[in-house]
Design a protein around this motif. Structure first.
Motif, PDB file in Angstrom:
ATOM      1  N   ASN A 120       0.798  -0.808   0.049  1.00  0.00           N
ATOM      2  CA  ASN A 120       0.122  -0.543   0.059  1.00  0.00           C
ATOM      3  C   ASN A 120       1.038   0.890   0.057  1.00  0.00           C
ATOM      4  O   ASN A 120       0.379   2.184  -0.683  1.00  0.00           O
ATOM      5  N   GLU A 121       1.888   1.456   0.210  1.00  0.00           N
ATOM      6  CA  GLU A 121       2.869   2.616   1.022  1.00  0.00           C
ATOM      7  C   GLU A 121       3.507   2.551  -1.016  1.00  0.00           C
ATOM      8  O   GLU A 121       3.328   3.243  -1.262  1.00  0.00           O
ATOM      9  N   ALA A 173       0.415   4.292  -2.554  1.00  0.00           N
ATOM     10  CA  ALA A 173       0.484   5.496  -2.605  1.00  0.00           C
ATOM     11  C   ALA A 173       1.071   6.191  -3.100  1.00  0.00           C
ATOM     12  O   ALA A 173       1.460   7.238  -3.711  1.00  0.00           O
ATOM     13  N   GLN A 174       2.772   5.566  -3.384  1.00  0.00           N
ATOM     14  CA  GLN A 174       4.006   6.378  -4.026  1.00  0.00           C
ATOM     15  C   GLN A 174       3.397   6.718  -5.718  1.00  0.00           C
ATOM     16  O   GLN A 174       3.487   8.158  -6.787  1.00  0.00           O
ATOM     17  N   ASN A 208       0.539   7.318  -6.336  1.00  0.00           N
ATOM     18  CA  ASN A 208      -0.604   7.651  -6.256  1.00  0.00           C
ATOM     19  C   ASN A 208      -0.390   8.805  -6.381  1.00  0.00           C
ATOM     20  O   ASN A 208      -1.094  10.413  -7.468  1.00  0.00           O
ATOM     21  N   SER A 209       0.291   8.712  -5.497  1.00  0.00           N
ATOM     22  CA  SER A 209       1.610  10.585  -5.545  1.00  0.00           C
ATOM     23  C   SER A 209       1.731  11.119  -7.169  1.00  0.00           C
ATOM     24  O   SER A 209       1.647  12.278  -7.929  1.00  0.00           O
TER      25      SER A 209
END
Length: 584
Positions: free
Chosen positions: A225-226, A229-230, A232-233
């Motif tokens: 998930n991390e 998230a990267q 998505n950023s």
């Protein structure tokens, strides 16, 4: 009876070529396993090439054992070709069945051991089948029969990755292919979304897996998930700035590379990996059963043992075999080592190359068509060469030389379309096929000349693949190496055993040992690829990644093969050995 007028024993030869099909099917299937094992066992590119090493090192070990045993007694004379061939098939069946416990334990080294045993059986089969194919008829057409058998082998290599790909990944989705007309920004967005989708699917599968402990699920899901998230950023930055500068796009590309490395180094729970590898055992179960059935069939087939007939013709006392007396064999061993090495290394490192951004970030589930095209290229060349086995007029022969390669290409396209993959980008490949056909006419029926020309052509293709600016075209230069490898085995084999007489069997085992090159050369190329993952490799070399630059290794292999084609006819001439000019 005049041997030169002897007709090919088609019923026996047809039985024999079944084993050639098996060799191709398994060898090409390894290229599907490499990216799968690399992903789920978290391997470096060098480590992933141990798959090829285990398989081809077995040929060396098996041939050494066979040779040492044959020093006391000629095994082919004592047990016969059929029995020896059947023993090889049974050994391979044992290795294939070991894929079951290997998948059940999700142990990489267990998989390698199983592949090693499959290869061990193949080494015995190779020692028997290659000289037997040559002897099933007139010596003048022996090389053509070996080329035709190679064509059947290549049919196996073409079908193998497609079928194994379907088993592992299911049928394809033609919408998955990246469009070729995207801007740099759109391409980057596509790559971000592709990796994001892959990671999201992994989390969904992980949540569904009832065999994984909750704590392990949570730890792994947190890491993944991390990474999402990267991604998505990065996607937010791209969407917010549709007119990003080159510098901004480069920064976002580096951010994507960092996330890719984190993703590639994420170790998933063992029980989850077992589930992912469970389907690997299915094709090998089928192969194991097929090996046993063919072994039984061979025992009851009408294949004759030409070695016994040859033994009766030898009146003089047996002389100790001295390899130093035959420079054509020594140089031929190096040529076989590098030929098998280049043939395997081009394709076993191709998934890593296609996974790079410059070559389209192709994922594991879309690799099979490219593997099929490469091995299909060998089929194209071998089918073209096997035309000479048939007694046709010159005009018919000429027509077939142009028609048959494109029929073979049609089979590649048809088979991939059946699997649901979009291979419309392959329609440009007939350009390389036409180049190959024209160069085969230049080589003619002379083994040495053909080897030299095809070796030089291989160098040219690799150099073009390295430096051609359009990577969508460059990859086909590299894949076309398969076309120019296609007739090298029978050509080298024919030159290497010329003048060996009753020592042909021992010479054959020496040559089979050199299949070890298929395990060594990919390791060397894989080690160069891994420089990309080090600090020193961040900026690449000559404006390309080290994974791309690694294709200098196949170019060097082709250089030696061209040299062997040039020098060996001169060596044979000094020995007053006349070779039949019949090798396409």
């Amino acid at each position: 009876m005049n041997q030169n007028n002897e007709q090919t024993k088609w019923s026996q030869f047809t039985s024999l070529v079944i084993v050639f099909f098996f060799w191709g099917f398994v060898a090409a299937s390894n290229d599907i396993l490499i990216p799968v094992f690399k992903k789920w066992f978290v391997l470096s590119q060098l480590e992933s090439q141990l798959v090829a090493w285990a398989f081809y090192a077995a040929y060396f070990v098996g041939s050494v054992i066979f040779f040492l045993m044959s020093l006391k007694t000629d095994l082919l004379q004592k047990f016969g070709y059929k029995k020896t061939l059947s023993v090889g098939l049974v050994i391979s069946a044992i290795g294939a069945f070991l894929f079951f416990p290997a998948a059940a334990t999700a142990n990489f080294w267990f998989f390698l051991s199983a592949l090693f045993i499959v290869g061990l059986g193949f080494s015995v089969q190779q020692i028997v089948a290659n000289p037997l194919a040559i002897k099933m008829g007139s010596p003048n057409t022996g090389a053509h029969r070996l080329t035709m058998a190679g064509g059947i082998n290549s049919l196996g290599t073409t079908i193998g990755p497609i079928l194994v790909g379907i088993v592992l990944f299911g049928t394809g989705n033609k919408k998955e292919v990246i469009p070729s007309d995207l801007s740099k920004t759109e391409t980057l967005v596509y790559e971000y979304n592709t990796l994001k989708t892959e990671l999201e699917n992994n989390i969904l599968d992980l949540k569904k897996d009832t065999h994984v402990a909750s704590k392990e699920k949570l730890e792994t899901a947190t890491k993944v998930n991390e990474q999402i998230a990267q991604l998505n950023s990065g996607l937010s930055a791209l969407e917010a700035n549709t007119t990003a500068s080159e510098q901004q796009l480069d920064e976002l590309s580096k951010q994507l590379d960092t996330t890719k490395k984190l993703s590639a180094n994420t170790l998933y729970p063992k029980e989850f990996v077992k589930e992912k590898l469970d389907m690997v055992k299915i094709p090998f179960l089928v192969l194991g059963i097929a090996f046993i059935l063919v072994a039984i069939f061979m025992l009851f087939s009408k294949i004759e043992d030409p070695a016994k007939e040859e033994e009766a013709q030898i009146d003089e006392a047996p002389e100790k075999f001295n390899i130093a007396k035959y420079p054509q064999l020594i140089l031929g061993m190096i040529a076989i080592f590098l030929y098998v090495g280049v043939e395997v290394s081009i394709i076993s490192n191709l998934p890593a190359l296609l996974h790079t951004r410059e070559f389209g970030s192709v994922l594991e589930n879309n690799i099979a068509p490219f593997i099929s095209l490469y091995w299909g290229s060998l089929m194209i060349g071998r089918w073209n060469g096997s035309i000479n086995v048939f007694n046709t007029s010159k005009s018919i022969n000429l027509i077939l030389k142009f028609v048959v390669p494109f029929i073979a290409f049609g089979i590649i396209i048809f088979a991939n379309n059946l699997s649901g993959k979009d291979v419309s980008s392959f329609y440009i490949y007939p350009i390389w096929i036409l180049i190959f056909v024209l160069m085969s006419f230049i080589g003619g029926k002379n083994a040495g000349k053909t080897l030299m020309i095809f070796g030089l052509a291989g160098i040219l293709m690799m150099i073009c693949g390295l430096f051609y600016p359009d990577k969508n075209i460059a990859k086909y230069f590299l894949i076309s190496g398969g076309l120019f490898c296609s007739i090298m085995w029978p050509a080298i084999f024919d030159l290497a055993i010329a003048g060996l007489g009753k020592n042909t069997g021992k010479a054959s085992s020496f040559l089979i040992m050199m299949i070890l090159g298929g395990g060594i050369v990919p390791l060397v190329q894989g080690a160069i690829c891994d420089i990309d993952n080090s600090t020193s490799g961040e900026n690449g070399i000559f404006g390309m990644t080290y994974t791309h630059f690694s294709y200098i290794i196949p170019a060097l292999c082709f250089l030696y093969i061209a040299f062997y084609g040039y020098i060996t006819p001169k060596i044979l001439k000094k020995q007053n050995i006349v070779i039949n000019e019949s090798i396409e």
